[in-house]
Design a protein around this motif. Structure first.
Motif, PDB file in Angstrom:
ATOM      1  N   GLN A  75      -4.158   5.105 -46.892  1.00 42.83           N
ATOM      2  CA  GLN A  75      -5.129   6.188 -47.078  1.00 42.83           C
ATOM      3  C   GLN A  75      -6.510   5.753 -46.589  1.00 42.83           C
ATOM      4  OE1 GLN A  75      -4.868   7.143 -51.234  1.00 42.83           O
ATOM      5  NE2 GLN A  75      -2.891   8.155 -51.024  1.00 42.83           N
ATOM      6  N   GLN A  76      -6.881   4.499 -46.900  1.00 41.37           N
ATOM      7  CA  GLN A  76      -8.172   3.966 -46.443  1.00 41.37           C
ATOM      8  C   GLN A  76      -8.227   3.938 -44.917  1.00 41.37           C
ATOM      9  OE1 GLN A  76      -9.831   4.215 -49.503  1.00 41.37           O
ATOM     10  NE2 GLN A  76     -11.007   2.624 -48.528  1.00 41.37           N
ATOM     11  N   ARG A  77      -7.165   3.470 -44.298  1.00 32.14           N
ATOM     12  CA  ARG A  77      -7.124   3.370 -42.835  1.00 32.14           C
ATOM     13  C   ARG A  77      -7.217   4.744 -42.180  1.00 32.14           C
ATOM     14  NH1 ARG A  77      -2.265  -0.723 -43.904  1.00 32.14           N
ATOM     15  NH2 ARG A  77      -3.463  -2.669 -43.919  1.00 32.14           N
ATOM     16  N   GLU A  78      -6.456   5.698 -42.698  1.00 32.15           N
ATOM     17  CA  GLU A  78      -6.476   7.050 -42.139  1.00 32.15           C
ATOM     18  C   GLU A  78      -7.839   7.707 -42.345  1.00 32.15           C
ATOM     19  OE1 GLU A  78      -3.017   8.612 -44.102  1.00 32.15           O
ATOM     20  OE2 GLU A  78      -1.667   7.608 -42.697  1.00 32.15           O
ATOM     21  N   SER A  79      -8.425   7.475 -43.491  1.00 34.88           N
ATOM     22  CA  SER A  79      -9.760   8.006 -43.770  1.00 34.88           C
ATOM     23  C   SER A  79     -10.790   7.405 -42.817  1.00 34.88           C
ATOM     24  CB  SER A  79     -10.134   7.711 -45.223  1.00 34.88           C
ATOM     25  OG  SER A  79     -11.456   8.085 -45.476  1.00 34.88           O
ATOM     26  N   LEU A  86     -12.315   7.864 -34.531  1.00 41.87           N
ATOM     27  CA  LEU A  86     -11.842   6.816 -33.636  1.00 41.87           C
ATOM     28  C   LEU A  86     -10.982   7.379 -32.517  1.00 41.87           C
ATOM     29  CD1 LEU A  86     -10.812   4.056 -36.216  1.00 41.87           C
ATOM     30  CD2 LEU A  86     -12.981   4.300 -34.987  1.00 41.87           C
ATOM     31  N   LYS A  87     -11.241   6.890 -31.332  1.00 42.46           N
ATOM     32  CA  LYS A  87     -10.435   7.214 -30.147  1.00 42.46           C
ATOM     33  C   LYS A  87      -9.603   5.977 -29.816  1.00 42.46           C
ATOM     34  CE  LYS A  87     -12.658  11.097 -29.650  1.00 42.46           C
ATOM     35  NZ  LYS A  87     -12.335  11.962 -30.729  1.00 42.46           N
ATOM     36  N   PRO A  88      -8.446   6.146 -29.214  1.00 43.35           N
ATOM     37  CA  PRO A  88      -7.610   4.989 -28.888  1.00 43.35           C
ATOM     38  C   PRO A  88      -8.300   4.006 -27.941  1.00 43.35           C
ATOM     39  CG  PRO A  88      -6.364   7.021 -28.688  1.00 43.35           C
ATOM     40  CD  PRO A  88      -7.801   7.411 -28.883  1.00 43.35           C
ATOM     41  N   VAL A  89      -7.967   2.737 -28.086  1.00 43.72           N
ATOM     42  CA  VAL A  89      -8.439   1.716 -27.153  1.00 43.72           C
ATOM     43  C   VAL A  89      -7.558   1.835 -25.909  1.00 43.72           C
ATOM     44  CG1 VAL A  89      -7.031  -0.095 -28.244  1.00 43.72           C
ATOM     45  CG2 VAL A  89      -8.965  -0.737 -26.812  1.00 43.72           C
ATOM     46  N   VAL A  90      -8.186   1.991 -24.763  1.00 44.18           N
ATOM     47  CA  VAL A  90      -7.453   2.205 -23.512  1.00 44.18           C
ATOM     48  C   VAL A  90      -7.962   1.254 -22.432  1.00 44.18           C
ATOM     49  CG1 VAL A  90      -6.951   4.650 -23.958  1.00 44.18           C
ATOM     50  CG2 VAL A  90      -9.045   4.026 -22.766  1.00 44.18           C
ATOM     51  N   ILE A  91      -7.153   1.108 -21.415  1.00 42.16           N
ATOM     52  CA  ILE A  91      -7.535   0.341 -20.232  1.00 42.16           C
ATOM     53  C   ILE A  91      -7.884   1.345 -19.151  1.00 42.16           C
ATOM     54  CG2 ILE A  91      -6.724  -1.280 -18.471  1.00 42.16           C
ATOM     55  CD1 ILE A  91      -7.018  -2.456 -21.304  1.00 42.16           C
ATOM     56  N   THR A  92      -9.046   1.156 -18.571  1.00 43.42           N
ATOM     57  CA  THR A  92      -9.483   2.055 -17.503  1.00 43.42           C
ATOM     58  C   THR A  92      -9.636   1.265 -16.208  1.00 43.42           C
ATOM     59  OG1 THR A  92     -11.846   1.683 -17.819  1.00 43.42           O
ATOM     60  CG2 THR A  92     -10.796   3.382 -19.202  1.00 43.42           C
ATOM     61  N   LYS A  93      -9.817   1.977 -15.117  1.00 47.54           N
ATOM     62  CA  LYS A  93     -10.048   1.293 -13.832  1.00 47.54           C
ATOM     63  C   LYS A  93     -11.345   0.489 -13.895  1.00 47.54           C
ATOM     64  CE  LYS A  93     -12.269   5.276 -11.673  1.00 47.54           C
ATOM     65  NZ  LYS A  93     -12.205   6.238 -10.599  1.00 47.54           N
ATOM     66  N   GLY A 116     -12.122  -6.189 -28.421  1.00 48.84           N
ATOM     67  CA  GLY A 116     -13.376  -6.575 -29.074  1.00 48.84           C
ATOM     68  C   GLY A 116     -14.506  -5.614 -28.745  1.00 48.84           C
ATOM     69  N   GLN A 117     -14.566  -5.154 -27.496  1.00 45.02           N
ATOM     70  CA  GLN A 117     -15.587  -4.165 -27.112  1.00 45.02           C
ATOM     71  C   GLN A 117     -15.351  -2.842 -27.833  1.00 45.02           C
ATOM     72  OE1 GLN A 117     -15.106  -4.162 -22.863  1.00 45.02           O
ATOM     73  NE2 GLN A 117     -16.159  -6.124 -22.610  1.00 45.02           N
ATOM     74  N   TRP A 118     -14.086  -2.459 -27.951  1.00 45.90           N
ATOM     75  CA  TRP A 118     -13.751  -1.223 -28.660  1.00 45.90           C
ATOM     76  C   TRP A 118     -14.204  -1.318 -30.116  1.00 45.90           C
ATOM     77  CZ3 TRP A 118     -10.359  -0.249 -32.766  1.00 45.90           C
ATOM     78  CH2 TRP A 118     -10.060   1.097 -33.011  1.00 45.90           C
ATOM     79  N   VAL A 119     -13.889  -2.442 -30.771  1.00 49.52           N
ATOM     80  CA  VAL A 119     -14.318  -2.645 -32.154  1.00 49.52           C
ATOM     81  C   VAL A 119     -15.837  -2.546 -32.230  1.00 49.52           C
ATOM     82  CG1 VAL A 119     -14.525  -4.356 -34.014  1.00 49.52           C
ATOM     83  CG2 VAL A 119     -12.315  -3.990 -32.904  1.00 49.52           C
ATOM     84  N   GLY A 120     -16.530  -3.206 -31.298  1.00 46.79           N
ATOM     85  CA  GLY A 120     -17.994  -3.208 -31.282  1.00 46.79           C
ATOM     86  C   GLY A 120     -18.619  -1.848 -31.063  1.00 46.79           C
ATOM     87  N   LEU A 159      -2.685  -0.203 -35.708  1.00 46.05           N
ATOM     88  CA  LEU A 159      -3.154   0.575 -34.561  1.00 46.05           C
ATOM     89  C   LEU A 159      -2.079   1.510 -34.022  1.00 46.05           C
ATOM     90  CD1 LEU A 159      -5.246  -2.129 -32.663  1.00 46.05           C
ATOM     91  CD2 LEU A 159      -6.082  -0.309 -34.186  1.00 46.05           C
ATOM     92  N   THR A 160      -0.832   1.072 -34.053  1.00 43.52           N
ATOM     93  CA  THR A 160       0.272   1.923 -33.588  1.00 43.52           C
ATOM     94  C   THR A 160       0.458   3.118 -34.515  1.00 43.52           C
ATOM     95  OG1 THR A 160       1.384   0.032 -32.566  1.00 43.52           O
ATOM     96  CG2 THR A 160       2.741   1.974 -33.047  1.00 43.52           C
ATOM     97  N   ARG A 161       0.517   2.857 -35.802  1.00 49.56           N
ATOM     98  CA  ARG A 161       0.735   3.946 -36.768  1.00 49.56           C
ATOM     99  C   ARG A 161      -0.418   4.953 -36.742  1.00 49.56           C
ATOM    100  NH1 ARG A 161       2.508   3.279 -43.113  1.00 49.56           N
ATOM    101  NH2 ARG A 161       2.038   5.405 -43.722  1.00 49.56           N
ATOM    102  N   LEU A 162      -1.633   4.463 -36.505  1.00 55.33           N
ATOM    103  CA  LEU A 162      -2.789   5.354 -36.440  1.00 55.33           C
ATOM    104  C   LEU A 162      -2.984   5.949 -35.042  1.00 55.33           C
ATOM    105  CD1 LEU A 162      -5.380   3.367 -38.577  1.00 55.33           C
ATOM    106  CD2 LEU A 162      -4.027   5.359 -39.273  1.00 55.33           C
TER     107      LEU A 162
END
Length: 174
Positions: A75-79, A86-93, A116-120, A159-162
C-alpha cells in the motif's frame, strides 16, 4: 497502518522501550516501522500478534500479522507511485549519446547510472527512495553506485509490480 507500529502504539511503548523489551536495537524497530525489512524478526512478530490480540476479538496469528505487514508495504509503495506521479525508468536514444559523450562505449549502457538518475529526479537521495518504497537501502545503494551491476531482486520485484521498469530497461548489465 504498519501492524508493528500500531501494536506499539496500542501498548503505549516508545521505540526505545520496545527494543529493550524485545532485545533488538531501536534502529531495528524504527526501520521495521518504516517497512524496509522484507522478513521481520520472529520475536517482534510474535510480540505484535499478542499485543494486537489484546485489542481484537478475531484471533490473529504471527503469519497473519506478517501478511498484514507485507500488505501495508505494498500500500505504501502504490501510494508513493501515485503521489509522486512516477513514470517508468526507460532507456532512450539520448542515454546512448550521453554515455558515448563520456567516452563510454556506444554498445554499453550503464543501467545502474540511468536508474540512479531516475531516482534523483523524484527523490533527494537513494535512502529516501528506499524508505518511500519500503526497501532496504544497502543493496539498492550498491546497485546505484555501480558496486553491483545486477539490480537487487526485491527492487526488480517492486519496480515490476508497480510497472516502473520501462521500455528497454535491463536489470542485469552483464
Amino acid at each position: 497502518m504498519n501492524p508493528v507500529a500500531f501494536a506499539r502504539y496500542l501498548a503505549g511503548l516508545s521505540t526505545t522501550k520496545l527494543a529493550k523489551e524485545l532485545k533488538v536495537s531501536k534502529q531495528y524497530i524504527s526501520r521495521l516501522e518504516q517497512g524496509i525489512y522484507d522478513k521481520p524478526n520472529k520475536t517482534v512478530m510474535d510480540w505484535a500478534t499478542v499485543e494486537l490480540n489484546k485489542h481484537y476479538s478475531q484471533e490473529l496469528t504471527p503469519v497473519t500479522v506478517e501478511n498484514l505487514y507485507r500488505s501495508w508495504q505494498w500500500q505504501q509503495r502504490e501510494s508513493t507511485k501515485d503521489s509522486r506521479n512516477l513514470k517508468p525508468v526507460v532507456i532512450t536514444k539520448y542515454d546512448r549519446v550521453s554515455q558515448a559523450a563520456r567516452n563510454q562505449s556506444d554498445s554499453v549502457i550503464y543501467y545502474h547510472q540511468i536508474f540512479g538518475q531516475w531516482v534523483g529526479s523524484y527523490w533527494d537521495s537513494v535512502h529516501s527512495f528506499c524508505v518511500s518504497m519500503c526497501l532496504h537501502p544497502s543493496p539498492v545503494a550498491e546497485y546505484v553506485e555501480g558496486r553491483s551491476l545486477t539490480m537487487p531482486n526485491k527492487l526488480v520485484e517492486v519496480l515490476t509490480r508497480l510497472e516502473l521498469l520501462g521500455e528497454g530497461f535491463k536489470t542485469n548489465e552483464r
